[in-house]
Design a protein around this motif. Sequence first.
Motif, PDB file in Angstrom:
ATOM      1  N   CYS A 178     -11.584   3.549  -0.869  1.00  0.00           N
ATOM      2  CA  CYS A 178     -10.196   3.335  -0.439  1.00  0.00           C
ATOM      3  C   CYS A 178      -9.239   3.771  -1.536  1.00  0.00           C
ATOM      4  O   CYS A 178      -8.188   4.352  -1.275  1.00  0.00           O
ATOM      5  CB  CYS A 178      -9.956   1.882  -0.039  1.00  0.00           C
ATOM      6  SG  CYS A 178     -10.429   0.684  -1.289  1.00  0.00           S
ATOM      7  N   VAL A 179      -9.615   3.503  -2.792  1.00  0.00           N
ATOM      8  CA  VAL A 179      -8.780   3.892  -3.923  1.00  0.00           C
ATOM      9  C   VAL A 179      -8.798   5.417  -4.086  1.00  0.00           C
ATOM     10  O   VAL A 179      -7.757   6.049  -4.257  1.00  0.00           O
ATOM     11  CB  VAL A 179      -9.255   3.204  -5.219  1.00  0.00           C
ATOM     12  CG1 VAL A 179      -8.411   3.622  -6.404  1.00  0.00           C
ATOM     13  CG2 VAL A 179      -9.237   1.699  -5.057  1.00  0.00           C
ATOM     14  N   ASN A 231      -9.171   7.641  -1.898  1.00  0.00           N
ATOM     15  CA  ASN A 231      -8.534   8.385  -0.817  1.00  0.00           C
ATOM     16  C   ASN A 231      -7.120   7.938  -0.491  1.00  0.00           C
ATOM     17  O   ASN A 231      -6.547   8.390   0.491  1.00  0.00           O
ATOM     18  CB  ASN A 231      -9.399   8.329   0.443  1.00  0.00           C
ATOM     19  CG  ASN A 231     -10.660   9.143   0.267  1.00  0.00           C
ATOM     20  OD1 ASN A 231     -10.600  10.365   0.246  1.00  0.00           O
ATOM     21  ND2 ASN A 231     -11.785   8.470   0.087  1.00  0.00           N
ATOM     22  N   CYS A 232      -6.555   7.059  -1.298  1.00  0.00           N
ATOM     23  CA  CYS A 232      -5.169   6.656  -1.046  1.00  0.00           C
ATOM     24  C   CYS A 232      -4.257   7.808  -1.458  1.00  0.00           C
ATOM     25  O   CYS A 232      -4.216   8.184  -2.620  1.00  0.00           O
ATOM     26  CB  CYS A 232      -4.803   5.404  -1.833  1.00  0.00           C
ATOM     27  SG  CYS A 232      -3.070   4.947  -1.578  1.00  0.00           S
ATOM     28  N   CYS A 283       2.653   1.716  -0.634  1.00  0.00           N
ATOM     29  CA  CYS A 283       1.733   1.804   0.500  1.00  0.00           C
ATOM     30  C   CYS A 283       2.498   2.398   1.670  1.00  0.00           C
ATOM     31  O   CYS A 283       3.522   1.873   2.077  1.00  0.00           O
ATOM     32  CB  CYS A 283       1.180   0.440   0.874  1.00  0.00           C
ATOM     33  SG  CYS A 283       0.215   0.484   2.401  1.00  0.00           S
ATOM     34  N   CYS A 292      -7.197   4.408   3.978  1.00  0.00           N
ATOM     35  CA  CYS A 292      -8.154   3.544   3.261  1.00  0.00           C
ATOM     36  C   CYS A 292      -9.136   2.932   4.253  1.00  0.00           C
ATOM     37  O   CYS A 292     -10.347   2.910   4.029  1.00  0.00           O
ATOM     38  CB  CYS A 292      -7.426   2.460   2.475  1.00  0.00           C
ATOM     39  SG  CYS A 292      -6.195   1.549   3.403  1.00  0.00           S
ATOM     40  N   GLU A 293      -8.610   2.476   5.388  1.00  0.00           N
ATOM     41  CA  GLU A 293      -9.483   1.891   6.416  1.00  0.00           C
ATOM     42  C   GLU A 293     -10.466   2.936   6.946  1.00  0.00           C
ATOM     43  O   GLU A 293     -11.652   2.680   7.117  1.00  0.00           O
ATOM     44  CB  GLU A 293      -8.646   1.366   7.591  1.00  0.00           C
ATOM     45  CG  GLU A 293      -7.801   0.155   7.263  1.00  0.00           C
ATOM     46  CD  GLU A 293      -7.079  -0.398   8.491  1.00  0.00           C
ATOM     47  OE1 GLU A 293      -7.263   0.137   9.603  1.00  0.00           O
ATOM     48  OE2 GLU A 293      -6.319  -1.375   8.332  1.00  0.00           O
ATOM     49  N   ALA A 343      -2.501  -2.739   1.701  1.00  0.00           N
ATOM     50  CA  ALA A 343      -3.908  -2.816   2.064  1.00  0.00           C
ATOM     51  C   ALA A 343      -4.517  -3.987   1.302  1.00  0.00           C
ATOM     52  O   ALA A 343      -4.275  -4.146   0.116  1.00  0.00           O
ATOM     53  CB  ALA A 343      -4.604  -1.528   1.669  1.00  0.00           C
ATOM     54  N   TYR A 393     -11.560   5.743   5.542  1.00  0.00           N
ATOM     55  CA  TYR A 393     -12.615   6.129   4.596  1.00  0.00           C
ATOM     56  C   TYR A 393     -13.583   4.983   4.322  1.00  0.00           C
ATOM     57  O   TYR A 393     -14.758   5.210   4.030  1.00  0.00           O
ATOM     58  CB  TYR A 393     -12.010   6.698   3.314  1.00  0.00           C
ATOM     59  CG  TYR A 393     -11.534   8.109   3.517  1.00  0.00           C
ATOM     60  CD1 TYR A 393     -12.446   9.158   3.546  1.00  0.00           C
ATOM     61  CD2 TYR A 393     -10.198   8.385   3.751  1.00  0.00           C
ATOM     62  CE1 TYR A 393     -12.031  10.457   3.774  1.00  0.00           C
ATOM     63  CE2 TYR A 393      -9.770   9.685   3.980  1.00  0.00           C
ATOM     64  CZ  TYR A 393     -10.687  10.722   3.991  1.00  0.00           C
ATOM     65  OH  TYR A 393     -10.285  11.997   4.229  1.00  0.00           O
ATOM     66  N   CYS A 394     -13.099   3.751   4.451  1.00  0.00           N
ATOM     67  CA  CYS A 394     -13.982   2.589   4.308  1.00  0.00           C
ATOM     68  C   CYS A 394     -15.014   2.595   5.435  1.00  0.00           C
ATOM     69  O   CYS A 394     -16.203   2.369   5.217  1.00  0.00           O
ATOM     70  CB  CYS A 394     -13.160   1.301   4.336  1.00  0.00           C
ATOM     71  SG  CYS A 394     -14.152  -0.185   4.131  1.00  0.00           S
ATOM     72  N   CYS A 402     -15.618  -6.490   2.096  1.00  0.00           N
ATOM     73  CA  CYS A 402     -15.620  -5.445   1.062  1.00  0.00           C
ATOM     74  C   CYS A 402     -16.737  -5.677   0.055  1.00  0.00           C
ATOM     75  O   CYS A 402     -16.923  -6.785  -0.446  1.00  0.00           O
ATOM     76  CB  CYS A 402     -14.267  -5.451   0.346  1.00  0.00           C
ATOM     77  SG  CYS A 402     -14.244  -4.525  -1.188  1.00  0.00           S
ATOM     78  N   LEU A 438      -3.204   2.161  -4.250  1.00  0.00           N
ATOM     79  CA  LEU A 438      -4.332   1.336  -4.659  1.00  0.00           C
ATOM     80  C   LEU A 438      -4.802   1.773  -6.040  1.00  0.00           C
ATOM     81  O   LEU A 438      -4.939   2.974  -6.305  1.00  0.00           O
ATOM     82  CB  LEU A 438      -5.489   1.475  -3.664  1.00  0.00           C
ATOM     83  CG  LEU A 438      -5.244   0.880  -2.281  1.00  0.00           C
ATOM     84  CD1 LEU A 438      -6.355   1.292  -1.327  1.00  0.00           C
ATOM     85  CD2 LEU A 438      -5.149  -0.630  -2.339  1.00  0.00           C
TER      86      LEU A 438
END
Lengths: 173, 516
Positions: free
Chosen positions: A141-142, A144-145, A20, A26-27, A66, A29-30, A130, A150
């Motif tokens: 989030c996965v 776009n990591c 990480c 991730c935040e 994350a 894109y969430c 979530c 993730l």
Amino acid sequence: MRERHGDCKMKKIYIQEEYCIGCRLCEIYCQVKHSKSKKIIKAFKEEMIDILPRVLVEEIGYNSFAIQCRHCSDAPCVEACISGAMQKNKNTGVVTCDEDKCVGCWSCIMVCPYGVIRRNLSGKKIASKCDLCIDEEIPVCVQNCPNEALKFMDKDAKEKNPVGTKTGRKNEK
Amino acid sequence: MALELKQSEFEIERDKNKCISCEVCVRQCSNDVHEYDSDQDTLYSDNSKCVGCRRCETLCPTGALKIRNREDQFKTNYNWTSSHLSNIYRQADSGGVLLTGMGSDRAHTVYWDHILFNAAQVTNPSIDPLREPMEIRTFIGRKPERLDFEINRNKDSKESLKDTNIKLKTKVPPQLDLSTPIMFSAMSYGSVSLNVCKSLAAAASEFGTYYNTGEGGLHKDLYGYAKNTIVQVASGRYGVDVDYLNKGAAVEIKIGQGAKPGIGGHLPGEKVTGDISNTRMIPEGTDAISPAPHHDIYSIEDLAQLIYALKEATNWLKPVGVKVSAVHNIAPIASGIVRAGADFVTIDGLRGGTGAAPQIIRDNVGIPIELAIASVDERLREEGIRYRSSIIAAGSIRSSADVIKAIALGADAVYIGTAALVAIGCHLCQKCYTGKCNWGIATQDPYLTKRLNPEIGTRKLLNLLRGWSLEIKEMLGGAGINAIESLKSNREHLRGINLNDRELAVLGIKHAGEAW
């Protein structure tokens, strides 16, 4: 749409904290995923007041990871919910909060052992958490990591295929 | 404090309409270029700190950032170029030797780009590598001068071959078996992060080729990949003991490096932390200084002693080679190395990469690898000793075309270093020596090394090897050749373009348009 499984075969998000990088994409894109327009620039410039990230990057020094709802098999938030808003879907195993039913009593926040439910105070008080992006093949989030820290997989796959390059694995047969 | 006269090299353009103040750029820059002002909810960028690595530009989720080279740093001058002026300003401030990283960025002639490869038409058929066998397996090591067989023929039998027992009598010296003529060149743990080493080692092991430890010792996490490891013995002898030598598949004595011929290395004490100190077998916090020469090698005879000492230490089971940089007298030097008993000679050219080198050396010392391979191959053939050693070419192999041209000029295989790093994220900002690599490659900072997930690194390197190998097969097939062995030193398949007679003579190739 994802295949539906019972709880033991449920796919969850796992974190490899050693990879990480603390970028917090991730935040971001969430937040976009849970915005009205789902368009990153519009969401951030115009809709951001309403949206909280449902994944949180925790950091101490160079260690970061994350974390989001673990969708526990015996979810205490579901037990604690006074209005029946917090439910665990029997088919998918996903724990979601029905925002119409939520009364903002924060009982779920009090009992969550991971601290991954947040207070959304922008409108009517509701618990924000979530939802495993249930309408996506892979949670955003996965997806776009940038460092694949993730991983989205079921427990069996995780145990069989430990993530990361295990040193010497190839030649140790 | 006097004003620094150096101008910033880059200009950061931030599109305010696109910037969402997410601060990814702030978090990703190890040079503190970007700063968030919470009062104004605005991001500011400091051009002067930017090194042009493009980490922020790549990770920006909205594409709001553009890093541009500042062409107008100084008034245009073809003699006093921006780089000369900047360097003078920097030296007037520091009074020191200017350091840099990676290979030379100067506009030296790249001979690869002046060489064209052949294809078969009518007189010999081309081959489709997807449908017919195509051999690119390569063996590195001393080949026997001739092969002796033991033939026991049953005299009573009428069928001569059926009852004949043929055995190879010649003992073939140890060889490295490469599934593709590409290996990863020496990059030490210390100059690059352990995650880079893991990626290289895992990819080499998976693909059936080799990576090189460089002068950094062998980290215990990499022991599992020992079969695909070439261990290096350099002038500082860091991390070298009999176990280390026997862990590897081959041993390489490093005399020189293309980016800095005649120059040693220096890993500052602050970088020699726990793991690195263990791996290099030196106390924590001490400078790891690799002297310019090996202090026990002052002649070919001395080199021979070390080669045979290493062969003895490894029970004659592993090829022992020597790496030198391509310098003016490379042909006789290589001949001496071969006669000293080296099983392979690695030649690193002018444009070869480095983690840190004086810029003036990197850009001005040595000769291009293309000319070096051609002249070494030619000389070893003239002297009838080419079979005794394999030649490995290194120093800016940028594509599969460079690989195939190197082999046609006379190399057995190539080493790729920069290309491998680019595959795993390097953007050639040339700031390796600062230890602040934003891509997590040339750094030991735990904030930064995490940025390279070796799982991704391995995958990308494997893809690169696969892609290049496929292309090599395509090019071979197109030329009507079905084994890379048939291409070796087969310069009839090369033609020069825009080269003068001397250059063509040294390369040993005809000019485009010239036929037999």
